[in-house]
Design a protein around this motif. Structure first.
Motif, PDB file in Angstrom:
ATOM      1  N   SER A  67       0.828  -1.206   0.000  1.00 60.86           N
ATOM      2  CA  SER A  67       0.000   0.000   0.000  1.00 60.86           C
ATOM      3  C   SER A  67       0.863   1.257   0.000  1.00 60.86           C
ATOM      4  O   SER A  67       0.577   2.230  -0.715  1.00 60.86           O
ATOM      5  N   PHE A  68       1.934   1.246   0.796  1.00 62.09           N
ATOM      6  CA  PHE A  68       2.840   2.393   0.853  1.00 62.09           C
ATOM      7  C   PHE A  68       3.476   2.658  -0.514  1.00 62.09           C
ATOM      8  O   PHE A  68       3.516   3.798  -0.982  1.00 62.09           O
ATOM      9  N   VAL A  69       3.973   1.617  -1.153  1.00 57.68           N
ATOM     10  CA  VAL A  69       4.654   1.783  -2.440  1.00 57.68           C
ATOM     11  C   VAL A  69       3.672   2.203  -3.526  1.00 57.68           C
ATOM     12  O   VAL A  69       3.989   3.051  -4.385  1.00 57.68           O
ATOM     13  N   GLN A  70       2.463   1.632  -3.521  1.00 54.21           N
ATOM     14  CA  GLN A  70       1.452   2.050  -4.494  1.00 54.21           C
ATOM     15  C   GLN A  70       1.138   3.538  -4.327  1.00 54.21           C
ATOM     16  O   GLN A  70       1.005   4.270  -5.315  1.00 54.21           O
ATOM     17  N   GLY A  71       1.017   3.974  -3.080  1.00 53.06           N
ATOM     18  CA  GLY A  71       0.750   5.384  -2.838  1.00 53.06           C
ATOM     19  C   GLY A  71       1.890   6.274  -3.288  1.00 53.06           C
ATOM     20  O   GLY A  71       1.683   7.312  -3.920  1.00 53.06           O
ATOM     21  N   LEU A  72       3.127   5.873  -2.973  1.00 50.43           N
ATOM     22  CA  LEU A  72       4.289   6.680  -3.328  1.00 50.43           C
ATOM     23  C   LEU A  72       4.482   6.739  -4.846  1.00 50.43           C
ATOM     24  O   LEU A  72       4.612   7.816  -5.432  1.00 50.43           O
ATOM     25  N   ALA A  73       4.504   5.575  -5.479  1.00 51.71           N
ATOM     26  CA  ALA A  73       4.876   5.503  -6.893  1.00 51.71           C
ATOM     27  C   ALA A  73       3.737   5.914  -7.827  1.00 51.71           C
ATOM     28  O   ALA A  73       3.962   6.661  -8.787  1.00 51.71           O
ATOM     29  N   LEU A  74       2.502   5.436  -7.554  1.00 54.92           N
ATOM     30  CA  LEU A  74       1.401   5.652  -8.489  1.00 54.92           C
ATOM     31  C   LEU A  74       0.532   6.840  -8.115  1.00 54.92           C
ATOM     32  O   LEU A  74       0.238   7.688  -8.959  1.00 54.92           O
ATOM     33  N   ASP A  75       0.093   6.911  -6.858  1.00 52.93           N
ATOM     34  CA  ASP A  75      -0.794   8.007  -6.464  1.00 52.93           C
ATOM     35  C   ASP A  75      -0.053   9.330  -6.338  1.00 52.93           C
ATOM     36  O   ASP A  75      -0.614  10.380  -6.640  1.00 52.93           O
ATOM     37  N   GLY A  76       1.177   9.298  -5.863  1.00 52.96           N
ATOM     38  CA  GLY A  76       1.915  10.533  -5.592  1.00 52.96           C
ATOM     39  C   GLY A  76       2.863  10.932  -6.696  1.00 52.96           C
ATOM     40  O   GLY A  76       2.649  11.916  -7.412  1.00 52.96           O
ATOM     41  N   PHE A  77       3.934  10.147  -6.879  1.00 50.92           N
ATOM     42  CA  PHE A  77       4.989  10.517  -7.822  1.00 50.92           C
ATOM     43  C   PHE A  77       4.476  10.534  -9.267  1.00 50.92           C
ATOM     44  O   PHE A  77       4.704  11.495 -10.011  1.00 50.92           O
ATOM     45  N   PHE A  78       3.787   9.487  -9.689  1.00 52.64           N
ATOM     46  CA  PHE A  78       3.331   9.393 -11.074  1.00 52.64           C
ATOM     47  C   PHE A  78       2.349  10.513 -11.411  1.00 52.64           C
ATOM     48  O   PHE A  78       2.478  11.184 -12.436  1.00 52.64           O
ATOM     49  N   THR A  79       1.353  10.735 -10.540  1.00 52.24           N
ATOM     50  CA  THR A  79       0.334  11.748 -10.826  1.00 52.24           C
ATOM     51  C   THR A  79       0.936  13.141 -10.928  1.00 52.24           C
ATOM     52  O   THR A  79       0.591  13.922 -11.820  1.00 52.24           O
ATOM     53  N   THR A  80       1.844  13.459 -10.013  1.00 50.07           N
ATOM     54  CA  THR A  80       2.460  14.792 -10.024  1.00 50.07           C
ATOM     55  C   THR A  80       3.432  14.954 -11.193  1.00 50.07           C
ATOM     56  O   THR A  80       3.430  15.976 -11.892  1.00 50.07           O
ATOM     57  N   SER A  81       4.265  13.949 -11.426  1.00 46.81           N
ATOM     58  CA  SER A  81       5.272  14.059 -12.475  1.00 46.81           C
ATOM     59  C   SER A  81       4.650  14.069 -13.867  1.00 46.81           C
ATOM     60  O   SER A  81       5.203  14.672 -14.791  1.00 46.81           O
ATOM     61  N   LEU A  82       3.487  13.429 -14.018  1.00 51.73           N
ATOM     62  CA  LEU A  82       2.848  13.402 -15.327  1.00 51.73           C
ATOM     63  C   LEU A  82       2.513  14.808 -15.801  1.00 51.73           C
ATOM     64  O   LEU A  82       2.669  15.136 -16.982  1.00 51.73           O
ATOM     65  N   SER A  83       2.063  15.650 -14.888  1.00 48.34           N
ATOM     66  CA  SER A  83       1.758  17.032 -15.246  1.00 48.34           C
ATOM     67  C   SER A  83       3.003  17.753 -15.748  1.00 48.34           C
ATOM     68  O   SER A  83       2.970  18.469 -16.756  1.00 48.34           O
ATOM     69  N   VAL A  84       4.119  17.559 -15.057  1.00 54.01           N
ATOM     70  CA  VAL A  84       5.373  18.225 -15.440  1.00 54.01           C
ATOM     71  C   VAL A  84       5.896  17.674 -16.769  1.00 54.01           C
ATOM     72  O   VAL A  84       6.313  18.428 -17.655  1.00 54.01           O
ATOM     73  N   LEU A  85       5.882  16.345 -16.931  1.00 55.59           N
ATOM     74  CA  LEU A  85       6.372  15.738 -18.168  1.00 55.59           C
ATOM     75  C   LEU A  85       5.514  16.130 -19.368  1.00 55.59           C
ATOM     76  O   LEU A  85       6.025  16.311 -20.477  1.00 55.59           O
ATOM     77  N   SER A  86       4.197  16.280 -19.155  1.00 55.65           N
ATOM     78  CA  SER A  86       3.315  16.700 -20.245  1.00 55.65           C
ATOM     79  C   SER A  86       3.637  18.122 -20.679  1.00 55.65           C
ATOM     80  O   SER A  86       3.617  18.444 -21.871  1.00 55.65           O
TER      81      SER A  86
END
Length: 383
Positions: free
Chosen positions: A216-235
């Motif tokens: 649960s911790f890793v899913q939150g860190l990698a997918l809910d947090g890092f991926f969602t935020t970084s996607l905006s910047v990468l786009s």
């Protein structure tokens, strides 16, 4: 005669559980768009909100971090006061938070709104998961359907927010989302009232996290947090002229995938076992995260959101099956705390590391963490 009466009672209870799980899902769907659109617009327009990019990452994380402190007493409030009062207060507070995104300027004002939203969502999340699993029969199906309903609000919010922000600016959109959030009260007030039951007492000592907590911790860190935020910047880097629309479309796809695929995930969990599906789909998500690091941005991002949607409905039934009865509320809260801890750290890592780090290294690291958590869960669930 007695058998017929028992069947009638079971059918009534099943129908009531379905009705309440649907109403809480609709209330959450209406409260969520303000938070979701903020994830889209704040990293791109942080200066308009009076914040730096690093502060934007902290603001996006703050609501999850406050929940780490609040889930325990919120679960107790839910058990003592019931769904109607808990969710009515939460929806009202969520509306005030969304209004704050439109009117408050600077880091500290927005931080107060984010902290209030964190407490509000914790109450809504605990209520939703508890109502889904109130009756063991059909819990996987209700979990998938509930996630599908919840995703409608953020999906429409992202599509409308991305489009309207081009015309009205990034802040005015939140006035409209405030009105949407207030409509959720109509459904929150139809939830059952009264105490759910006594909150189970836990020993006051440190307990090592279980493998499912690590997952649960890793899913939150990698997918809910890092991926969602970084996607905006990468786009914004890939399509600078249409960054909001591009990021909004991919983020909206995440919720469209929830709408379409979460019921399928719930069906798969009920038919073939939630544990097997959780392990296989999570490992596939690790491969997709690696693909983003290898610069297969769009196809890998789409794969991540699809796999995430399939796996979400499987967690609550697994936890409820391992912790039957009222004990499931505390167990569900514990898993959510670990996911929120990871999701709170994720945006801060994205804000701090994206300007200076290599995408290959960052996403390879995220993929490796997901793979390790899956392996740990495998040995635990297969005992």
């Amino acid at each position: 005669m007695a058998a017929s009466a028992n069947r009638s009672y079971g059918a009534h209870r099943h129908s009531s559980t379905d009705f309440h799980s649907r109403n809480i899902a609709i209330a959450v769907a209406m409260a969520l768009p303000g938070d979701t659109v903020l994830y889209l617009l704040l990293p791109m327009h942080h200066a308009v909100f009076g914040a730096t990019l690093a502060q934007a990452g902290l603001l996006l994380a703050a609501n999850r971090l406050i929940r780490l402190l609040g889930y325990g007493w919120i679960a107790k409030l839910y058990m003592r006061k019931g769904s109607r009062l808990t969710c009515g207060l939460a929806v009202t507070a969520a509306s005030l938070c969304t209004l704050g995104y439109a009117t408050l300027a600077g880091f500290w004002g927005l931080l107060m709104a984010r902290l209030l939203w964190g407490v509000s969502f914790a109450a809504l999340n605990i209520s939703r998961q508890a109502l889904i699993t109130a009756e063991p029969a059909g819990a996987s199906r209700r979990s998938g359907r509930s996630q599908s309903i919840v995703a409608v609000g953020p999906l429409l919010g992202l599509l409308g927010g991305a489009f309207l922000s081009q015309w009205l600016g990034p802040r005015a959109v939140f006035f409209l989302l405030t009105a949407v959030a207030l409509l959720g009260l109509l459904f929150a007030l139809q939830l059952p009232a009264g105490a759910v039951g006594p909150y189970p007492k836990s020993p006051k000592k440190f307990r090592w996290p279980k493998p499912l907590h690590l997952w649960s911790f890793v899913q939150g860190l990698a997918l809910d947090g890092f991926f969602t935020t970084s996607l905006s910047v990468l786009s914004a880097q890939a399509l600078p002229e249409n960054a909001a629309l591009a990021a909004g479309a991919v983020m909206a796809l995440r919720y469209l995938a929830d709408i379409v695929l979460s019921p399928l995930g719930g069906y798969m969990a009920g038919r073939w076992g939630a544990e097997n599906q959780l392990l296989g789909l999570s490992f596939a998500a690790a491969i997709a995260m690696l693909g983003i690091g290898l610069e297969w941005l769009w196809i890998s991002a789409v794969a991540v959101v699809i796999l995430r949607s399939l796996v979400i409905p499987m967690v609550s039934p697994i936890v409820a099956m391992q912790n039957p009865g009222p004990a499931r509320v505390e167990a569900l809260a514990a898993c959510t705390v670990w996911r929120d801890l990871g999701a709170g750290i994720g945006p801060m890592l994205a804000g701090a590391l994206l300007p200076i780090g290599s995408n290959l290294i960052l996403y390879t690291g995220a993929a490796a963490m997901i793979a390790v958590s899956v392996i740990a869960c495998y040995f635990e669930l297969k005992k």
